[in-house]
Structures are given as structure tokens and as C-alpha cells.
Design an enzyme around this catalytic site. Structure first.
Site, PDB file in Angstrom:
ATOM      1  N   HIS A  38       0.841  -1.198   0.000  1.00  0.00           N
ATOM      2  CA  HIS A  38       0.000   0.000   0.000  1.00  0.00           C
ATOM      3  C   HIS A  38       0.874   1.246   0.000  1.00  0.00           C
ATOM      4  O   HIS A  38       1.847   1.329   0.749  1.00  0.00           O
ATOM      5  CB  HIS A  38      -0.907   0.024   1.242  1.00  0.00           C
ATOM      6  CG  HIS A  38      -2.023  -0.968   1.186  1.00  0.00           C
ATOM      7  ND1 HIS A  38      -2.999  -1.051   2.157  1.00  0.00           N
ATOM      8  CD2 HIS A  38      -2.341  -1.912   0.259  1.00  0.00           C
ATOM      9  CE1 HIS A  38      -3.857  -2.001   1.839  1.00  0.00           C
ATOM     10  NE2 HIS A  38      -3.475  -2.540   0.701  1.00  0.00           N
TER      11      HIS A  38
ATOM     12  N   TYR B  18      -9.199   5.070   7.830  1.00  0.00           N
ATOM     13  CA  TYR B  18      -9.343   5.474   9.228  1.00  0.00           C
ATOM     14  C   TYR B  18     -10.422   6.545   9.274  1.00  0.00           C
ATOM     15  O   TYR B  18     -10.241   7.622   8.697  1.00  0.00           O
ATOM     16  CB  TYR B  18      -8.032   6.051   9.763  1.00  0.00           C
ATOM     17  CG  TYR B  18      -6.940   5.042  10.031  1.00  0.00           C
ATOM     18  CD1 TYR B  18      -6.669   4.608  11.321  1.00  0.00           C
ATOM     19  CD2 TYR B  18      -6.155   4.536   8.994  1.00  0.00           C
ATOM     20  CE1 TYR B  18      -5.654   3.707  11.586  1.00  0.00           C
ATOM     21  CE2 TYR B  18      -5.142   3.624   9.244  1.00  0.00           C
ATOM     22  CZ  TYR B  18      -4.897   3.220  10.542  1.00  0.00           C
ATOM     23  OH  TYR B  18      -3.886   2.322  10.798  1.00  0.00           O
TER      24      TYR B  18
ATOM     25  N   PRO C 246      -3.543  -0.206  18.957  1.00  0.00           N
ATOM     26  CA  PRO C 246      -3.278  -0.648  17.590  1.00  0.00           C
ATOM     27  C   PRO C 246      -3.521   0.400  16.515  1.00  0.00           C
ATOM     28  O   PRO C 246      -3.283   0.118  15.337  1.00  0.00           O
ATOM     29  CB  PRO C 246      -4.245  -1.824  17.426  1.00  0.00           C
ATOM     30  CG  PRO C 246      -5.376  -1.509  18.356  1.00  0.00           C
ATOM     31  CD  PRO C 246      -4.753  -0.820  19.530  1.00  0.00           C
TER      32      PRO C 246
ATOM     33  N   LYS D 101       1.716  -0.314  15.306  1.00  0.00           N
ATOM     34  CA  LYS D 101       3.108  -0.351  15.742  1.00  0.00           C
ATOM     35  C   LYS D 101       3.495  -1.583  16.542  1.00  0.00           C
ATOM     36  O   LYS D 101       4.683  -1.844  16.737  1.00  0.00           O
ATOM     37  CB  LYS D 101       3.423   0.899  16.588  1.00  0.00           C
ATOM     38  CG  LYS D 101       3.395   2.187  15.810  1.00  0.00           C
ATOM     39  CD  LYS D 101       4.452   2.170  14.733  1.00  0.00           C
ATOM     40  CE  LYS D 101       4.143   3.141  13.619  1.00  0.00           C
ATOM     41  NZ  LYS D 101       4.809   2.800  12.373  1.00  0.00           N
TER      42      LYS D 101
ATOM     43  N   TYR E 141       4.177   6.439  10.381  1.00  0.00           N
ATOM     44  CA  TYR E 141       3.352   5.282  10.044  1.00  0.00           C
ATOM     45  C   TYR E 141       4.133   4.258   9.223  1.00  0.00           C
ATOM     46  O   TYR E 141       4.068   3.051   9.496  1.00  0.00           O
ATOM     47  CB  TYR E 141       2.102   5.729   9.302  1.00  0.00           C
ATOM     48  CG  TYR E 141       1.014   4.672   9.196  1.00  0.00           C
ATOM     49  CD1 TYR E 141      -0.107   4.744  10.026  1.00  0.00           C
ATOM     50  CD2 TYR E 141       1.094   3.615   8.301  1.00  0.00           C
ATOM     51  CE1 TYR E 141      -1.123   3.780   9.952  1.00  0.00           C
ATOM     52  CE2 TYR E 141       0.112   2.654   8.212  1.00  0.00           C
ATOM     53  CZ  TYR E 141      -0.998   2.743   9.045  1.00  0.00           C
ATOM     54  OH  TYR E 141      -1.980   1.779   8.971  1.00  0.00           O
TER      55      TYR E 141
END
Length: 383
Positions: free
Chosen positions: A72, A198, A289, A293, A378
Site C-alpha cells: 500500500h 481510518y 493498535p 506499531k 506510520y
């Protein structure tokens, strides 16, 4: 038995450490309280940072990952009426890869069997002894026989509830429990989006994720004491459709195969070394979560520790002496990022807090510097 390193905990962290040490000619023994089947079936993380992917490839664990992993370029951030894509490759030159923890565990178990590294599953009464002197680990094996492994080093990869963390006296603990949890859902349905979504929503956070081209993973913000029995499949799909709603986009539904409630908390214990005992992964730290990480932090710990122990066995203790301090720098950076993502995306507080969250979301998608900061964290700080 006698070995150089005894590793308590044979999840991904312990298995990977054994693999890395084996490549350097360092012997290890794994001791795990669960069955091998239980360890392999645990549904946990699914997003791999760029550095994690590079490491797995470099040590011969990338064959299935390269075929089945879903690369991604970034993620989608959403709130009612708006959905924005953050392209990590454009922002920081790094992508992320979807490849389930269950698949990594399978790959590591196959590699362990080929290498012949001893492993004891279904071990009970696991105890650590003399970790500041001549360490050993005792346990009762699956056949009921008492066992003892003497070693130069013990590494605790046995999670929050294992005995390793408790073997460090006078440790300092930082912990935060969040006022919400995740209802996690696994479904036999192709993903409805190309990348993770998200979503901030007045009803609570929602997330669209995936495990493969045929299996999707979803999360809903719920109360920490939520009764899973109250969530029928229809109620779950309705809540997801509401919180993920976006004009011109449709959420595909399918058979739900697994659902559970996951409490949200941050936890860090220091130091991560005491004498000849080292901690790695969830034995030393837990993050919510939201920032993906947990597994990646464990991999970073293990990569650092493998280098440190390899150097130590060859006569240089510099990296081993610095392990705890060095590892904790990344741990706290990732703990902050996970807290920041969690605080920004989950509905909590009053309407004033909601407006602050929306302001932060708008800033993140409209500012190159803000988007870059998210993308950099990220996709993963280089190992």
C-alpha cells in the site's frame, strides 16, 4: 540442556530472534507456554512497516510475503463528508505492506524446523533463575517432564503476562488505559477499498482494513466493557456502513468469521535489560493498535537485540550495554505516535474535543509538513 540463548516466548518476536541468531551461528532454545497451533492461529497485526519488510526479505523470509503481501502506498483519512488519501511514497518514499501476523508466524515456524532450532511448546511452570549471574530457565514440558535450560543469556519475548517482565526488580512502569475499545471483525469478503480507511465519526471511530484480497478486517470503537453478545452480524454491518459512509462508495458485506473486543492501552516498562535478561516486544511495551506499531516495534527490538548479542558473543558488549536505552528511544517515539493517532480519531470527551479532533484532521490532510510527519511515523522509522 545448555545453549547460548534461551528465548521465553515463541511468537513472532521469539521466532524471529532465534532465526536471526541462527544465521550468525548462535544457538538458541525456545520455550512457549501455548501450543504451536495456538501461536500460529493468533489473529493480530497485519500491517508491516517498510523496514520490517526489508528485514524479512534480507534474512530469507520474503518468498510468500512477496507473493501474497499487499503493498500500500498510504492510507485514507475520513470524517463525515470527506475522505482524503495520504500517499506515503510521495511524501517519504516508503510504502507499507499488508501481510498478517499469522502468515509471518507460519514462515518463521517453517524456517525454524528447517534450521533445527529446539522449541518446547505447551510448557508450564516456566521460571527464570539467576538472571544476573548464570541464568537458567526451568519448566515442565508437554509430556510432564521437568526441564532446565542453562544459558548465557535469557530473552523474554513472552508478553505482558509472562514471567520475564516480572523477573526485573524495581522496574519503572508507565501505563495509560483508554476509555474505549475496539470491536474487531474478520469477514470473508473482498476489501471494499484499495487501502486502509481510518474514519472519525460522531458515533465513534471505524476502520476498514484487510488481510488478503479475499478477507477483510474491520474495527469499531466500543466501550471497554462492551458485551460482544450484544453485537449481531447485522448490527456490526449497519454500524460499519454508517461510520464509513462516503458518497459514491459502497461497503461490501460477507460472512463474519471472527469477532472480539480489544481493550486499548499504552504500557512501557523500563529497563529492558537486567543483567543477562533482555526484554523484547510486548514483554516491555504495549501500544494501542491505531498506529499499527505493535508487531513492528517487536521486530525492531529483535533486530537491535540480535545485532547486540551477536557482537557480545564475539567480545564487544557496546551494543548490548546500550540495548535498553537505544530500544526505548524508538519505543517512546512509537508510543507517542500511537497515542496521537488514537486521540485524534476516537470520539471522546465533549463537542469541544470533537472540534479539536476535526481541526487536527483537516490540518493533517491539508499541510504537507503535517502529512509528512504522519507518513514518516506510520511507514516506519528505519531500523
Amino acid at each position: 540442556m545448555r545453549t547460548q540463548v534461551v528465548i521465553v516466548g515463541a511468537g513472532p518476536a521469539g521466532l524471529l530472534l532465534s532465526h536471526l541468531l541462527g544465521l550468525e551461528g548462535i544457538d538458541s532454545v525456545l520455550v512457549e507456554r501455548q501450543t504451536a497451533e495456538h501461536v500460529q492461529a493468533r489473529i493480530r497485526a497485519g500491517m508491516l512497516e517498510a523496514g520490517t519488510v526489508e528485514l524479512l526479505r534480507s534474512v530469507g523470509l520474503g518468498a510468500r510475503l512477496d507473493v501474497e503481501g499487499m503493498e500500500h502506498r498510504g492510507i485514507h483519512l475520513q470524517w463525515p463528508g470527506e475522505r482524503h488519501h495520504l500517499d506515503f511514497v510521495d511524501l517519504v518514499g516508503r510504502s507499507v505492506t499488508i501481510y498478517g501476523q499469522t502468515e509471518i508466524t507460519k514462515d518463521l515456524m517453517v524456517a525454524r524446523e528447517k534450521a533445527g532450532h529446539p522449541a518446547y511448546y505447551s510448557a508450564s511452570d516456566v521460571a527464570l533463575h539467576d538472571v544476573t549471574g548464570s541464568p537458567s530457565v526451568t519448566f515442565v514440558d508437554a509430556d510432564g517432564a521437568a526441564q532446565r535450560v542453562d544459558a548465557d543469556v535469557v530473552v523474554g519475548c513472552d508478553g505482558f503476562h509472562g514471567p520475564s517482565r516480572l523477573s526485573i526488580p524495581s522496574s519503572q512502569v508507565w501505563e495509560r488505559a483508554y476509555p474505549f475499545a475496539w470491536l474487531g471483525v474478520l469477514a470473508d469478503v473482498a476489501p471494499s477499498a484499495d487501502e486502509l480507511i481510518y474514519a472519525w465519526h460522531p458515533d465513534g471511530f471505524a476502520m476498514h482494513s484487510m488481510r488478503s484480497p479475499r478477507v477483510s478486517r474491520f474495527y469499531l470503537q466500543v466501550a471497554p466493557d462492551e458485551d460482544i453478545a450484544e453485537w449481531s452480524d447485522d448490527r456490526i454491518w449497519t454500524a460499519l456502513a454508517t461510520r464509513l459512509a462516503f458518497s459514491g462508495w459502497t461497503l461490501e458485506t460477507g460472512t463474519i468469521t471472527e469477532k472480539s473486543v480489544l481493550p486499548m492501552r499504552s504500557f512501557v516498562t523500563t529497563p529492558m535489560r537486567h543483567g543477562n535478561l533482555y526484554l523484547a516486544g510486548d514483554a516491555a511495551h504495549i501500544v494501542p493498535p491505531t498506529g499499527a506499531k505493535g508487531l513492528n516495534l517487536a521486530v525492531a527490538d529483535v533486530a537491535l537485540l540480535a545485532r547486540a548479542l551477536t557482537a557480545s558473543f564475539r567480545g564487544d558488549d557496546t551494543l548490548a550495554d546500550a540495548y535498553s536505552e537505544t530500544a526505548l528511544q524508538r519505543v517512546w517515539r512509537c508510543t507517542h505516535f500511537s497515542w496521537w493517532m488514537t486521540s485524534m480519531l476516537h470520539r471522546h470527551g465533549d463537542d469541544f474535543d470533537a472540534q479539536l479532533q476535526l481541526a487536527q484532521l483537516r490540518r493533517t490532510v491539508s499541510s504537507v509538513s503535517a502529512a509528512t510527519e504522519l507518513a514518516d511515523n506510520y511507514s516506519g522509522i528505519p531500523l
